[in-house]
Motif scaffolding. Structure first.
Motif, PDB file in Angstrom:
ATOM      1  N   TRP A  13       0.889  -1.169   0.000  1.00 52.61           N
ATOM      2  CA  TRP A  13       0.000   0.000   0.000  1.00 52.61           C
ATOM      3  C   TRP A  13       0.921   1.212   0.000  1.00 52.61           C
ATOM      4  O   TRP A  13       1.605   1.471   0.967  1.00 52.61           O
ATOM      5  CB  TRP A  13      -0.926   0.001   1.208  1.00 52.61           C
ATOM      6  CG  TRP A  13      -2.034   1.019   1.091  1.00 52.61           C
ATOM      7  CD1 TRP A  13      -1.905   2.352   0.852  1.00 52.61           C
ATOM      8  CD2 TRP A  13      -3.444   0.775   1.201  1.00 52.61           C
ATOM      9  NE1 TRP A  13      -3.122   2.962   0.818  1.00 52.61           N
ATOM     10  CE2 TRP A  13      -4.094   2.019   1.022  1.00 52.61           C
ATOM     11  CE3 TRP A  13      -4.214  -0.350   1.435  1.00 52.61           C
ATOM     12  CZ2 TRP A  13      -5.483   2.155   1.074  1.00 52.61           C
ATOM     13  CZ3 TRP A  13      -5.585  -0.219   1.501  1.00 52.61           C
ATOM     14  CH2 TRP A  13      -6.209   1.020   1.304  1.00 52.61           C
ATOM     15  N   PRO A  18      -5.349   7.034  -1.104  1.00 55.16           N
ATOM     16  CA  PRO A  18      -5.546   5.953  -2.068  1.00 55.16           C
ATOM     17  C   PRO A  18      -4.286   5.697  -2.895  1.00 55.16           C
ATOM     18  O   PRO A  18      -3.550   6.617  -3.224  1.00 55.16           O
ATOM     19  CB  PRO A  18      -6.692   6.465  -2.944  1.00 55.16           C
ATOM     20  CG  PRO A  18      -6.633   7.961  -2.811  1.00 55.16           C
ATOM     21  CD  PRO A  18      -6.183   8.217  -1.410  1.00 55.16           C
ATOM     22  N   ARG A  26      -3.806   0.036  -6.470  1.00 53.47           N
ATOM     23  CA  ARG A  26      -4.718  -0.871  -5.773  1.00 53.47           C
ATOM     24  C   ARG A  26      -6.109  -0.785  -6.393  1.00 53.47           C
ATOM     25  O   ARG A  26      -6.619   0.310  -6.662  1.00 53.47           O
ATOM     26  CB  ARG A  26      -4.784  -0.538  -4.285  1.00 53.47           C
ATOM     27  CG  ARG A  26      -3.498  -0.860  -3.526  1.00 53.47           C
ATOM     28  CD  ARG A  26      -3.687  -0.641  -2.035  1.00 53.47           C
ATOM     29  NE  ARG A  26      -4.698  -1.518  -1.484  1.00 53.47           N
ATOM     30  CZ  ARG A  26      -4.456  -2.686  -0.897  1.00 53.47           C
ATOM     31  NH1 ARG A  26      -3.210  -3.126  -0.778  1.00 53.47           N
ATOM     32  NH2 ARG A  26      -5.432  -3.421  -0.407  1.00 53.47           N
ATOM     33  N   THR A  27      -6.726  -1.949  -6.569  1.00 49.53           N
ATOM     34  CA  THR A  27      -8.058  -1.981  -7.176  1.00 49.53           C
ATOM     35  C   THR A  27      -9.122  -1.418  -6.242  1.00 49.53           C
ATOM     36  O   THR A  27     -10.206  -1.049  -6.696  1.00 49.53           O
ATOM     37  CB  THR A  27      -8.437  -3.417  -7.570  1.00 49.53           C
ATOM     38  OG1 THR A  27      -8.376  -4.264  -6.414  1.00 49.53           O
ATOM     39  CG2 THR A  27      -7.477  -3.957  -8.633  1.00 49.53           C
ATOM     40  N   ASP A  28      -8.828  -1.350  -4.942  1.00 48.02           N
ATOM     41  CA  ASP A  28      -9.801  -0.815  -3.993  1.00 48.02           C
ATOM     42  C   ASP A  28      -9.601   0.684  -3.733  1.00 48.02           C
ATOM     43  O   ASP A  28     -10.197   1.243  -2.808  1.00 48.02           O
ATOM     44  CB  ASP A  28      -9.743  -1.581  -2.662  1.00 48.02           C
ATOM     45  CG  ASP A  28      -8.346  -1.567  -2.029  1.00 48.02           C
ATOM     46  OD1 ASP A  28      -7.415  -0.974  -2.615  1.00 48.02           O
ATOM     47  OD2 ASP A  28      -8.185  -2.160  -0.941  1.00 48.02           O
ATOM     48  N   ASP A  80      -9.880   4.659  -3.800  1.00 55.61           N
ATOM     49  CA  ASP A  80     -10.974   5.612  -3.971  1.00 55.61           C
ATOM     50  C   ASP A  80     -10.390   6.995  -4.257  1.00 55.61           C
ATOM     51  O   ASP A  80     -10.079   7.737  -3.324  1.00 55.61           O
ATOM     52  CB  ASP A  80     -11.843   5.652  -2.710  1.00 55.61           C
ATOM     53  CG  ASP A  80     -12.955   6.694  -2.794  1.00 55.61           C
ATOM     54  OD1 ASP A  80     -13.286   7.133  -3.921  1.00 55.61           O
ATOM     55  OD2 ASP A  80     -13.486   7.082  -1.727  1.00 55.61           O
TER      56      ASP A  80
END
Length: 268
Positions: A50, A127, A131-133, A135
């Motif tokens: 991350w 964000p 990462r696909t998550d 926002d």
């Protein structure tokens, strides 16, 4: 300092090399001895990144968090012949699996945390374009309320995670945005274009292992700023002619980091 795509490449590599089996973890240097003992012999369930943080999740809930900082790096060695090499240099953490091993040297952080601490780290990060998550709306919300320069905001890991100096400088050039423009003056459509470009550029970096930011039509043969480094529009090209207009690229310090931009192209 490695940018986010490097951490995602490491997460993918460690997932392939070590996940699903017990890992021998040690600290030849001694500075991570207690942490290594806490996970030694446990199965690595997954590796993830991350932003500029790498997380190794082990069975039982322990998590090793690594932040490479400026000097940190992993090196890999093959143990399929049964031989494990002696550590070279100051190895903070050594991982040895069934077929491969990896040595970590010089990180800014290497520690064992639990799930609650992991959640706290994530909560402090913006964000991550890889990462696909992710926002992006949460990043724009912060940018739209800030009078800080957009160049500073893009490097703020609590606004966007994983973007470093190269991607910051280059994406602002690619969208012809003055790096000193306040966040409050960046439109939602402009940020959406920046975000989409970062996602695309960083995916290339993740896939290829190196940064590619210069469009083919703008690549007029000017060399990279140093051997083995990426070809860039402005990053580390202070005083050199802009690849698009020929104006000398400028540099200045912004919040402790060197900023690069073209004063002619980046007026929007």
């Amino acid at each position: 300092m490695p940018e986010g795509h490097i951490l995602h490449r490491l997460a993918r590599l460690h997932q392939r090399r070590f996940a699903g089996a017990p890992v021998r973890v040690s600290s030849p240097q001694g500075r991570f001895e207690a942490g290594a003992a806490a996970v030694d012999g446990r199965s690595l369930t997954r590796a993830e990144a991350w932003g500029k943080h790498l997380f190794h999740h082990y069975s039982g809930g322990a998590i090793v968090r690594v932040h490479l900082g400026i000097y940190g790096q992993f090196s890999e060695f093959d143990v399929r012949d049964g031989a494990v090499p002696e550590p070279v240099g100051q190895v903070r953490m050594r991982m040895v699996g069934a077929e491969y091993g990896s040595d970590l040297r010089g990180p800014a952080a290497c520690e064992v945390i639990d799930e609650a601490q992991h959640a706290d780290v994530i909560a402090r990060l913006g964000p991550d374009p890889l990462r696909t998550d992710a926002d992006p709306a949460s990043a724009f919300k912060r940018i739209a309320k800030s009078r800080k320069a957009i160049a500073a905001l893009l490097m703020d890991q609590s606004v966007l995670a994983g973007v470093g100096n190269v991607y910051r400088s280059e994406v602002l050039f690619r969208h012809r945005i003055d790096p000193y423009r306040p966040g409050t003056d960046v439109g939602e459509g402009e940020f959406a274009a920046i975000w989409a470009d970062l996602v695309a550029l960083m995916k290339v970096g993740l896939r290829r292992g190196n940064i590619v930011v210069v469009r083919p039509e703008d690549d007029h043969g000017a060399p990279a700023y140093a051997p083995g480094k990426p070809r860039t529009y402005v990053y580390r090209r202070a005083g050199e002619p802009c690849r698009v207009c020929g104006t000398a690229v400028r540099t200045a310090e912004l919040e402790g980091r060197n900023l690069f931009w073209c004063p002619s192209c980046q007026t929007g």
